[in-house]
Design a protein around this motif. Structure first.
Motif, PDB file in Angstrom:
ATOM      1  N   LEU A 138      56.271  37.442  34.459  1.00 20.19           N
ATOM      2  CA  LEU A 138      55.541  36.345  35.386  1.00 20.19           C
ATOM      3  C   LEU A 138      53.876  36.371  34.629  1.00 20.19           C
ATOM      4  O   LEU A 138      53.448  35.370  34.550  1.00 20.19           O
ATOM      5  N   TYR A 139      53.534  37.463  34.238  1.00 22.47           N
ATOM      6  CA  TYR A 139      52.202  37.620  33.519  1.00 22.47           C
ATOM      7  C   TYR A 139      52.342  36.883  32.324  1.00 22.47           C
ATOM      8  O   TYR A 139      51.422  35.815  31.959  1.00 22.47           O
ATOM      9  N   MET A 198      54.347  30.081  40.162  1.00 24.66           N
ATOM     10  CA  MET A 198      54.455  31.444  40.843  1.00 24.66           C
ATOM     11  C   MET A 198      53.779  32.219  39.580  1.00 24.66           C
ATOM     12  O   MET A 198      53.183  33.280  39.870  1.00 24.66           O
ATOM     13  N   ALA A 199      54.112  31.993  38.579  1.00 20.23           N
ATOM     14  CA  ALA A 199      53.548  32.720  37.116  1.00 20.23           C
ATOM     15  C   ALA A 199      52.175  32.641  37.092  1.00 20.23           C
ATOM     16  O   ALA A 199      51.277  33.615  36.804  1.00 20.23           O
ATOM     17  N   ASN A 200      51.625  31.280  37.473  1.00 16.66           N
ATOM     18  CA  ASN A 200      50.203  31.026  37.375  1.00 16.66           C
ATOM     19  C   ASN A 200      49.500  31.917  38.361  1.00 16.66           C
ATOM     20  O   ASN A 200      48.394  32.477  38.090  1.00 16.66           O
ATOM     21  N   PHE A 217      50.606  32.379  28.863  1.00 20.77           N
ATOM     22  CA  PHE A 217      51.186  31.074  28.130  1.00 20.77           C
ATOM     23  C   PHE A 217      50.452  29.891  28.519  1.00 20.77           C
ATOM     24  O   PHE A 217      49.928  29.105  27.880  1.00 20.77           O
ATOM     25  N   GLN A 218      50.542  29.756  29.976  1.00 19.59           N
ATOM     26  CA  GLN A 218      49.880  28.465  30.561  1.00 19.59           C
ATOM     27  C   GLN A 218      48.349  28.378  30.599  1.00 19.59           C
ATOM     28  O   GLN A 218      47.778  27.440  30.168  1.00 19.59           O
ATOM     29  N   LEU A 234      54.708  24.198  30.205  1.00 19.00           N
ATOM     30  CA  LEU A 234      55.783  25.392  30.214  1.00 19.00           C
ATOM     31  C   LEU A 234      56.707  24.593  31.212  1.00 19.00           C
ATOM     32  O   LEU A 234      58.068  24.506  30.952  1.00 19.00           O
ATOM     33  N   ALA A 235      56.344  24.202  32.419  1.00 19.60           N
ATOM     34  CA  ALA A 235      57.421  23.622  33.330  1.00 19.60           C
ATOM     35  C   ALA A 235      58.056  22.493  32.973  1.00 19.60           C
ATOM     36  O   ALA A 235      57.597  21.538  32.172  1.00 19.60           O
ATOM     37  N   GLU A 236      59.615  22.603  33.410  1.00 18.64           N
ATOM     38  CA  GLU A 236      60.631  21.466  33.099  1.00 18.64           C
ATOM     39  C   GLU A 236      60.512  21.246  31.596  1.00 18.64           C
ATOM     40  O   GLU A 236      60.887  20.063  31.263  1.00 18.64           O
TER      41      GLU A 236
END
Length: 114
Positions: A22-23, A100-102, A28-29, A35-37
């Motif tokens: 997750l970190y 969730m990662a953010n 990365f973002q 990142l998403a989709e």
């Protein structure tokens, strides 16, 4: 391409792997990268995973460990033949996992500042 643990590095446990993943996705973002989709070659994420391993003081994860951890969190992971890519995985992260990662990344940064 597994590296030998340094003196103070340890293997990541299952819980740490989730937190590390997750970190890494959040980090990365945080660099302004989408990142998403979006399908990405695993190569694109390796730098973030390396920085996450350094942050948590654990041995860098192998491609297979990264792919497994991403899949457990709900990312779509597709293995491609090794003659196509050095790191033979393609990853698509859902919008929910991305968010969730953010949140996890921001929370870890806030805890570090305390």
């Amino acid at each position: 391409m597994s590296s030998q643990p340094a003196l103070f590095e340890v293997e990541a446990t299952a819980v740490e792997m989730e937190r590390l993943t997750l970190y890494a996705l959040g980090e990365f973002q945080s660099r302004g990268l989408d990142l998403a989709e979006r399908e990405l070659a695993l190569d694109r994420l390796l730098g973030a995973f390396k920085r996450a391993s350094e942050k948590f003081g654990v041995v860098e994860l192998t491609d297979e460990q990264i792919a497994e951890s991403l899949a457990k969190l709900g990312a779509k992971v597709v293995e491609v033949p090794s003659f196509i890519a050095k790191h033979p995985f393609r990853v698509t992260v859902s919008r929910n996992l991305s968010e969730m990662a953010n949140e996890s990344y921001v929370q870890i940064l806030e805890n570090d500042q305390r």
